[in-house]
Design a protein around this motif. Structure first.
Motif, mmCIF file in Angstrom:
data_model
loop_
_atom_site.group_PDB
_atom_site.id
_atom_site.type_symbol
_atom_site.label_atom_id
_atom_site.label_comp_id
_atom_site.label_asym_id
_atom_site.label_seq_id
_atom_site.Cartn_x
_atom_site.Cartn_y
_atom_site.Cartn_z
ATOM 1 N N GLU A 1 -3.415 16.289 0.063
ATOM 2 C CA GLU A 1 -2.179 15.563 -0.227
ATOM 3 C C GLU A 1 -1.574 16.056 -1.541
ATOM 4 O O GLU A 1 -2.243 16.691 -2.365
ATOM 5 C CB GLU A 1 -2.455 14.062 -0.314
ATOM 6 N N SER A 2 -0.301 15.749 -1.758
ATOM 7 C CA SER A 2 0.389 16.158 -2.983
ATOM 8 C C SER A 2 0.835 14.939 -3.777
ATOM 9 O O SER A 2 1.369 13.982 -3.204
ATOM 10 C CB SER A 2 1.607 17.025 -2.646
ATOM 11 N N VAL A 3 0.623 14.993 -5.080
ATOM 12 C CA VAL A 3 1.014 13.910 -5.977
ATOM 13 C C VAL A 3 1.472 14.522 -7.295
ATOM 14 O O VAL A 3 0.904 15.503 -7.765
ATOM 15 C CB VAL A 3 -0.175 12.947 -6.247
ATOM 16 N N SER A 4 2.519 13.950 -7.888
ATOM 17 C CA SER A 4 2.918 14.299 -9.244
ATOM 18 C C SER A 4 3.393 13.015 -9.914
ATOM 19 O O SER A 4 4.408 12.442 -9.512
ATOM 20 C CB SER A 4 4.023 15.357 -9.248
ATOM 21 N N VAL A 5 2.656 12.563 -10.921
ATOM 22 C CA VAL A 5 2.947 11.268 -11.528
ATOM 23 C C VAL A 5 2.522 11.302 -12.989
ATOM 24 O O VAL A 5 1.572 11.997 -13.362
ATOM 25 C CB VAL A 5 2.220 10.141 -10.764
ATOM 26 N N GLU B 1 -3.514 5.977 -4.878
ATOM 27 C CA GLU B 1 -2.270 5.996 -4.112
ATOM 28 C C GLU B 1 -1.099 5.631 -5.028
ATOM 29 O O GLU B 1 -1.287 4.993 -6.071
ATOM 30 C CB GLU B 1 -2.340 5.058 -2.913
ATOM 31 N N ILE B 2 0.073 6.066 -4.650
ATOM 32 C CA ILE B 2 1.278 5.800 -5.431
ATOM 33 C C ILE B 2 2.187 4.889 -4.618
ATOM 34 O O ILE B 2 2.451 5.141 -3.439
ATOM 35 C CB ILE B 2 2.033 7.106 -5.758
ATOM 36 N N SER B 3 2.660 3.812 -5.245
ATOM 37 C CA SER B 3 3.548 2.885 -4.560
ATOM 38 C C SER B 3 4.436 2.183 -5.572
ATOM 39 O O SER B 3 3.953 1.673 -6.593
ATOM 40 C CB SER B 3 2.735 1.843 -3.787
ATOM 41 N N GLU B 4 5.745 2.164 -5.318
ATOM 42 C CA GLU B 4 6.692 1.417 -6.137
ATOM 43 C C GLU B 4 6.566 1.738 -7.631
ATOM 44 O O GLU B 4 6.490 0.853 -8.478
ATOM 45 C CB GLU B 4 6.508 -0.091 -5.917
ATOM 46 N N LYS B 5 6.519 3.027 -7.950
ATOM 47 C CA LYS B 5 6.412 3.490 -9.338
ATOM 48 C C LYS B 5 5.161 2.965 -10.019
ATOM 49 O O LYS B 5 5.123 2.704 -11.223
ATOM 50 C CB LYS B 5 7.652 3.097 -10.139
ATOM 51 N N ASP C 1 0.833 -1.192 0.000
ATOM 52 C CA ASP C 1 0.000 0.000 0.000
ATOM 53 C C ASP C 1 0.871 1.247 0.000
ATOM 54 O O ASP C 1 1.942 1.280 0.609
ATOM 55 C CB ASP C 1 -0.917 0.020 1.226
ATOM 56 N N GLY C 2 0.424 2.283 -0.705
ATOM 57 C CA GLY C 2 1.156 3.535 -0.752
ATOM 58 C C GLY C 2 1.066 4.286 0.567
ATOM 59 O O GLY C 2 0.242 3.980 1.427
ATOM 60 N N GLU C 3 1.926 5.264 0.703
ATOM 61 C CA GLU C 3 1.957 6.029 1.942
ATOM 62 C C GLU C 3 0.741 6.949 2.073
ATOM 63 O O GLU C 3 0.171 7.087 3.152
ATOM 64 C CB GLU C 3 3.246 6.860 2.006
ATOM 65 N N ASN C 4 0.362 7.587 1.001
ATOM 66 C CA ASN C 4 -0.741 8.547 1.044
ATOM 67 C C ASN C 4 -1.892 8.062 0.185
ATOM 68 O O ASN C 4 -1.730 7.812 -1.008
ATOM 69 C CB ASN C 4 -0.275 9.921 0.548
ATOM 70 N N VAL C 5 -3.057 7.929 0.789
ATOM 71 C CA VAL C 5 -4.258 7.558 0.052
ATOM 72 C C VAL C 5 -5.071 8.825 -0.192
ATOM 73 O O VAL C 5 -5.380 9.564 0.744
ATOM 74 C CB VAL C 5 -5.093 6.526 0.820
ATOM 75 N N ILE C 6 -5.388 9.088 -1.450
ATOM 76 C CA ILE C 6 -6.150 10.272 -1.824
ATOM 77 C C ILE C 6 -7.529 9.825 -2.286
ATOM 78 O O ILE C 6 -7.654 8.945 -3.144
ATOM 79 C CB ILE C 6 -5.434 11.048 -2.943
ATOM 80 N N PHE C 7 -8.555 10.430 -1.718
ATOM 81 C CA PHE C 7 -9.926 10.098 -2.113
ATOM 82 C C PHE C 7 -10.454 11.154 -3.072
ATOM 83 O O PHE C 7 -10.386 12.356 -2.803
ATOM 84 C CB PHE C 7 -10.818 9.978 -0.873
ATOM 85 N N LEU C 8 -10.970 10.693 -4.201
ATOM 86 C CA LEU C 8 -11.431 11.580 -5.264
ATOM 87 C C LEU C 8 -12.830 11.188 -5.707
ATOM 88 O O LEU C 8 -13.227 10.018 -5.616
ATOM 89 C CB LEU C 8 -10.486 11.503 -6.467
ATOM 90 N N ASN C 9 -13.568 12.153 -6.214
ATOM 91 C CA ASN C 9 -14.881 11.886 -6.785
ATOM 92 C C ASN C 9 -14.712 11.175 -8.134
ATOM 93 O O ASN C 9 -13.929 11.611 -8.980
ATOM 94 C CB ASN C 9 -15.632 13.209 -6.963
ATOM 95 N N LYS C 10 -15.442 10.104 -8.337
ATOM 96 C CA LYS C 10 -15.295 9.320 -9.570
ATOM 97 C C LYS C 10 -15.610 10.148 -10.816
ATOM 98 O O LYS C 10 -14.927 10.038 -11.838
ATOM 99 C CB LYS C 10 -16.201 8.087 -9.526
#
Length: 367
Positions: free
Chosen positions: A188-192, A217-221, A123-132
């Protein structure tokens, strides 16, 4: 090892995971779907090694077992069964799956589940919840602009940035840029960078039913998305994305305010005389408060006139009709601004107010 399930639920699950079954592969096991039965649940998993889709449905079964079934044949049989209730029985010794529904009876030779790729993602460190709906919208508004040419590497992906309660997605190819922003609650912050083709496939299985939100969430690329009974894992790109802001934030001093539907319909008609050979060229002659659109070839000529509100100098510019239609087709507002500097500088399409979206299209040099 018997188990029972509903045809519609299984059909839907198979439709979802089929987006991750490779069209061509040298490894026959990847042409199959991993079926795992446990705790009255059926977990279906497919992967093409770049994306994994996992979907869960309910079944009636007291046993625990797994196998791999050929995806195309299994999906074809299930979709054509005569009744809603399906009874299946798996024989591990013969590696055979029997399927019964009404008067229909079919057998499929399967593979051992041990041969299916084992995928374990922390599991990634940060879980972000978004509207579908927000996720579906932002994909629709931008992913079409990503490059489809594999030689362009990271530009075949879309940039997803989340920061300061804002979600932005960017698609870029050598001739155009698309950006779209949505306000969100998450801090939370994400750039991918996510492959555009794969994120488009994901948008097709996000539906209006079920829960309103999804997680990311982001995990292991990898980017991991969970919604309803689905889990999707996509390999992300590594490397630096293009500095698109340096290109798209250079506004010109010519602003043309135009009704989006009028422009789209005129371009659609004018594009009847365009082709890939001339880069889908249509000519814009913008003077006073009128746009005159021309397209011509050896078969004829089409001219369209649209009333607009113009600020700045008159301009003649050549643009790709397909790129324009791609942009105008995803804009919901009634009116837009076309911003330009001169005939050799980009055309930027943006809203009358704010910066919800920006689309850039490079011009075609007129002879």
């Amino acid at each position: 090892m018997k188990f029972y399930c509903n045809k519609n639920e299984l059909n839907k699950a198979l439709s979802n995971v089929s987006h991750s079954v490779p069209v061509r592969t040298t490894t026959s096991i990847l042409e199959g779907i991993l079926v795992e039965i446990k705790d009255e649940k059926m977990v279906l998993t497919a992967t093409d090694t770049t994306m994994i889709i996992e979907t869960t449905i309910s079944v009636y079964c007291d046993d625990e077992f797994s196998f791999v079934v050929p995806a195309k044949l299994f999906s074809g049989i299930i979709s054509k069964l005569p009744e809603e209730e399906i009874m299946m029985e798996y024989n591990p010794k013969k590696e055979k799956l029997n399927i019964k529904s009404g008067g229909s009876n079919a057998d499929i030779i399967c593979f051992k589940s041990d041969d299916f790729p084992k995928i374990k993602i922390q599991d990634g460190e940060n879980v972000i919840f978004l509207n579908k709906e927000d996720v579906k919208k932002i994909i629709k508004k931008t992913a079409f602009s990503a490059s489809s040419d594999e030689f362009n590497g990271i530009l075949t992906g879309v940039l997803l940035q989340i920061e300061n309660k804002n979600m932005k997605m960017v698609g870029v190819d050598p001739f155009r840029i698309a950006t779209y922003n949505i306000e969100i609650e998450n801090e939370e912050s994400v750039s991918v960078v996510i492959p555009a083709k794969l994120i488009n496939d994901v948008s097709k299985i996000i539906n209006d039913e079920g829960e309103e939100n999804m997680s990311l969430e982001i995990s292991e690329k990898k980017v991991i998305m969970k919604f309803d009974n689905n889990k999707v894992i996509i390999n992300t790109f590594t490397g630096k994305y293009i500095d698109y802001e340096r290109i798209i934030n250079k506004d010109g001093n010519i602003n043309v305010r135009v009704k989006k539907d009028d422009l789209l319909k005129s371009i659609d008609r004018a594009s009847l005389l365009t082709s890939l050979q001339n880069n889908n060229l249509i000519r814009f002659n913008i003077e006073n408060n009128v746009i005159i659109i021309n397209s011509l070839n050896e078969e004829g000529n089409i001219e369209e006139k649209i009333e607009v509100i113009k600020e700045g100098e008159d301009i003649q510019i050549g643009l790709n009709s397909k790129y324009l239609k791609d942009v105008l087709s995803v804009i919901e507002e009634e009116e837009i601004i076309m911003n330009m500097k001169d005939s050799t500088s980009p055309c930027i399409i943006k809203p009358l107010k704010g910066e919800t979206y920006k689309y850039l299209i490079l011009p075609i040099r007129l002879s």
